[in-house]
Design a protein around this motif. Structure first.
Motif, PDB file in Angstrom:
ATOM      1  N   THR A 162       0.825  -1.207   0.000  1.00 31.89           N
ATOM      2  CA  THR A 162       0.000   0.000   0.000  1.00 31.89           C
ATOM      3  C   THR A 162       0.860   1.258   0.000  1.00 31.89           C
ATOM      4  O   THR A 162       0.462   2.294  -0.554  1.00 31.89           O
ATOM      5  CB  THR A 162      -0.949   0.004   1.216  1.00 31.89           C
ATOM      6  N   LEU A 163       2.046   1.201   0.587  1.00 30.66           N
ATOM      7  CA  LEU A 163       2.959   2.348   0.584  1.00 30.66           C
ATOM      8  C   LEU A 163       3.954   2.276  -0.561  1.00 30.66           C
ATOM      9  O   LEU A 163       4.283   3.300  -1.176  1.00 30.66           O
ATOM     10  CB  LEU A 163       3.686   2.441   1.924  1.00 30.66           C
ATOM     11  N   TYR A 164       4.434   1.085  -0.869  1.00 36.70           N
ATOM     12  CA  TYR A 164       5.433   0.953  -1.937  1.00 36.70           C
ATOM     13  C   TYR A 164       4.858   1.408  -3.278  1.00 36.70           C
ATOM     14  O   TYR A 164       5.523   2.124  -4.042  1.00 36.70           O
ATOM     15  CB  TYR A 164       5.888  -0.497  -2.021  1.00 36.70           C
ATOM     16  N   LEU A 167       4.634   5.276  -3.771  1.00 34.81           N
ATOM     17  CA  LEU A 167       5.984   5.853  -3.771  1.00 34.81           C
ATOM     18  C   LEU A 167       6.667   5.586  -5.107  1.00 34.81           C
ATOM     19  O   LEU A 167       7.370   6.455  -5.644  1.00 34.81           O
ATOM     20  CB  LEU A 167       6.803   5.281  -2.611  1.00 34.81           C
ATOM     21  N   ILE A 180       5.612  11.624   5.151  1.00 33.03           N
ATOM     22  CA  ILE A 180       4.676  10.560   5.492  1.00 33.03           C
ATOM     23  C   ILE A 180       3.805  11.084   6.631  1.00 33.03           C
ATOM     24  O   ILE A 180       4.307  11.382   7.720  1.00 33.03           O
ATOM     25  CB  ILE A 180       5.398   9.270   5.926  1.00 33.03           C
ATOM     26  N   LEU A 186       0.846   1.605   8.535  1.00 30.64           N
ATOM     27  CA  LEU A 186       1.168   1.991   7.164  1.00 30.64           C
ATOM     28  C   LEU A 186       2.353   2.941   7.123  1.00 30.64           C
ATOM     29  O   LEU A 186       3.305   2.755   6.358  1.00 30.64           O
ATOM     30  CB  LEU A 186      -0.046   2.666   6.509  1.00 30.64           C
ATOM     31  N   GLY A 187       2.294   3.987   7.937  1.00 35.43           N
ATOM     32  CA  GLY A 187       3.286   5.047   7.859  1.00 35.43           C
ATOM     33  C   GLY A 187       4.714   4.591   8.087  1.00 35.43           C
ATOM     34  O   GLY A 187       5.639   5.046   7.406  1.00 35.43           O
ATOM     35  N   GLY A 190       6.051   3.294   5.000  1.00 40.17           N
ATOM     36  CA  GLY A 190       6.350   4.359   4.049  1.00 40.17           C
ATOM     37  C   GLY A 190       7.691   5.006   4.307  1.00 40.17           C
ATOM     38  O   GLY A 190       8.438   5.319   3.367  1.00 40.17           O
ATOM     39  N   ALA A 194      10.690   4.871   1.546  1.00 35.18           N
ATOM     40  CA  ALA A 194      11.150   6.130   0.954  1.00 35.18           C
ATOM     41  C   ALA A 194      12.625   6.375   1.257  1.00 35.18           C
ATOM     42  O   ALA A 194      13.371   6.873   0.413  1.00 35.18           O
ATOM     43  CB  ALA A 194      10.289   7.290   1.461  1.00 35.18           C
ATOM     44  N   VAL A 240       2.318  11.698   1.603  1.00 31.96           N
ATOM     45  CA  VAL A 240       1.489  10.493   1.605  1.00 31.96           C
ATOM     46  C   VAL A 240       0.722  10.451   2.918  1.00 31.96           C
ATOM     47  O   VAL A 240       1.320  10.369   4.001  1.00 31.96           O
ATOM     48  CB  VAL A 240       2.330   9.216   1.443  1.00 31.96           C
ATOM     49  N   THR A 242      -1.367   8.545   5.466  1.00 36.27           N
ATOM     50  CA  THR A 242      -1.664   7.168   5.874  1.00 36.27           C
ATOM     51  C   THR A 242      -2.713   7.103   6.975  1.00 36.27           C
ATOM     52  O   THR A 242      -3.011   6.018   7.468  1.00 36.27           O
ATOM     53  CB  THR A 242      -0.385   6.471   6.384  1.00 36.27           C
TER      54      THR A 242
END
Length: 347
Positions: A162-164, A167, A180, A186-187, A190, A194, A240, A242
């Motif tokens: 969900t994060l990849y 990004l 983030i 989630l965060g 991320g 990143a 992003v 989250t």
């Protein structure tokens, strides 16, 4: 019909209990998987409590699955018995629409088959990873690098991708400043991604309680969101979000550089609003992303293997089913750093 020991909730908000639940048939393209660990995603809680839409009960949640192959159908070519594998948020798609044909199964126009709380195209219910076994078509199974701890790798199948995915889509890398928003399940993924991609990474949060963690994960700084609206104007290439909190969208847009993007992967419970002047004056975008494709998820897992990236987890012993109810309560209270994972051997 074969069955597997599972953790089941039989009505919206009901406590979990153990029961034998049906397994899919091992057809010619299917892979049988002994589940080792299954992550607890906040979306599991929303669905088990009917907070998003009417659920299908009895329900076996879980779409962050890591396990080992125990059997394969006679036409399976991608996996063999003993392989370390993963299953994410969906287990089939139409394979015919323009997005499936482009390898973007997560945006299937017919609607992909969710790993749980969904229906296969034949109408039968799907049951997820809070179980000891699952059977999945080989085309929706992922290879998990053996170098990764299986418990800590489980959340990669949802929280990770969900994060990849966003990004990568917004080309985060060297020379980019990325924020983030929210350092949770989630965060924190991320931040790790990143940083590994070479970006200059910041975390935006409502309090400084997680600053030390943010810096440990590689962030350059941890900023209190409301204190940074003025000090960091025209600063970030990508933000992003989250979180599931209501946002001051216009203030966040003010933190973006010309051409920047505010990308939503969290799901607030209320509608969010913004002033169009906040975007037209700077070529800015408000966007969103939905997990990732099968090929993108495999790319993410390989990237994690290369960079030794996993989730920060707390393993749940499910010998007593009440442990899942307690974990749910702690997730809602933000009392976990940063993801619960169920030890399937205790189910």
């Amino acid at each position: 019909m074969q069955t597997t020991r599972s953790l089941v909730t039989k009505a919206p908000g009901a406590n979990f209990e153990k029961a034998e639940m049906p397994l899919r048939e091992l057809h010619q393209d299917a892979v049988a998987i002994k589940i080792l660990f299954s992550g607890i995603c906040h979306s599991d809680i929303h669905q088990a409590r009917d907070e998003w839409f009417e659920g299908i009960f009895p329900m076996v949640p879980g779409h962050e699955i890591v396990g080992e192959v125990t059997a394969v159908g006679h036409a399976v070519t991608k996996f063999k018995v003993g392989d370390r594998v993963g299953v994410g948020t969906y287990v089939d798609s139409c394979r015919e629409c323009e997005y499936c044909l482009k390898g973007m199964e997560n945006y299937c126009l017919k609607g992909n088959v969710q790993t749980y709380n969904g229906r296969h195209y034949d109408g039968s219910e799907t049951y997820g990873g809070y179980a000891q076994d699952i059977v999945v078509d080989q085309n929706y199974v992922l290879s998990v690098p053996a170098s990764l701890d299986p418990a800590a790798a489980a959340p990669l199948l949802c929280a990770g991708i969900t994060l990849y995915s966003p990004l990568k889509h917004w080309q985060v890398g060297p020379g980019k400043k990325v924020a983030i928003l929210g350092l949770g399940g989630l965060g924190h993924m991320g931040v790790k991604f990143a940083v590994a991609m070479g970006a200059e990474v910041y975390v935006l949060g409502h309090s400084a309680s997680k600053k030390a963690d943010a810096l440990k994960f590689g962030a350059k700084d941890y900023l209190i969101t409301t204190d940074s609206f003025e000090t960091h104007k025209n600063f970030f290439d990508v933000i992003v979000n989250t979180t599931s909190a209501d946002l001051d969208v216009d203030a966040l847009l003010g933190m973006l550089k010309v051409g920047g993007a505010l990308v939503n992967v969290g799901l607030p419970g209320n509608k969010q609003s913004y002033d169009p002047f906040s975007i037209i004056g700077g070529l800015k975008s408000i966007a969103g992303a939905n997990t990732g494709s099968i090929s993108g998820t495999q790319e993410m897992l390989d990237f994690c293997g290369e960079h030794n990236i996993v989730s920060e987890v707390e393993v749940v012993d499910a010998t007593n089913a009440e442990a899942i109810d307690a974990a749910y309560q702690r997730v809602v209270a933000s009392d976990v750093r940063y993801r619960f994972v169920i030890d399937a051997s205790t189910i």
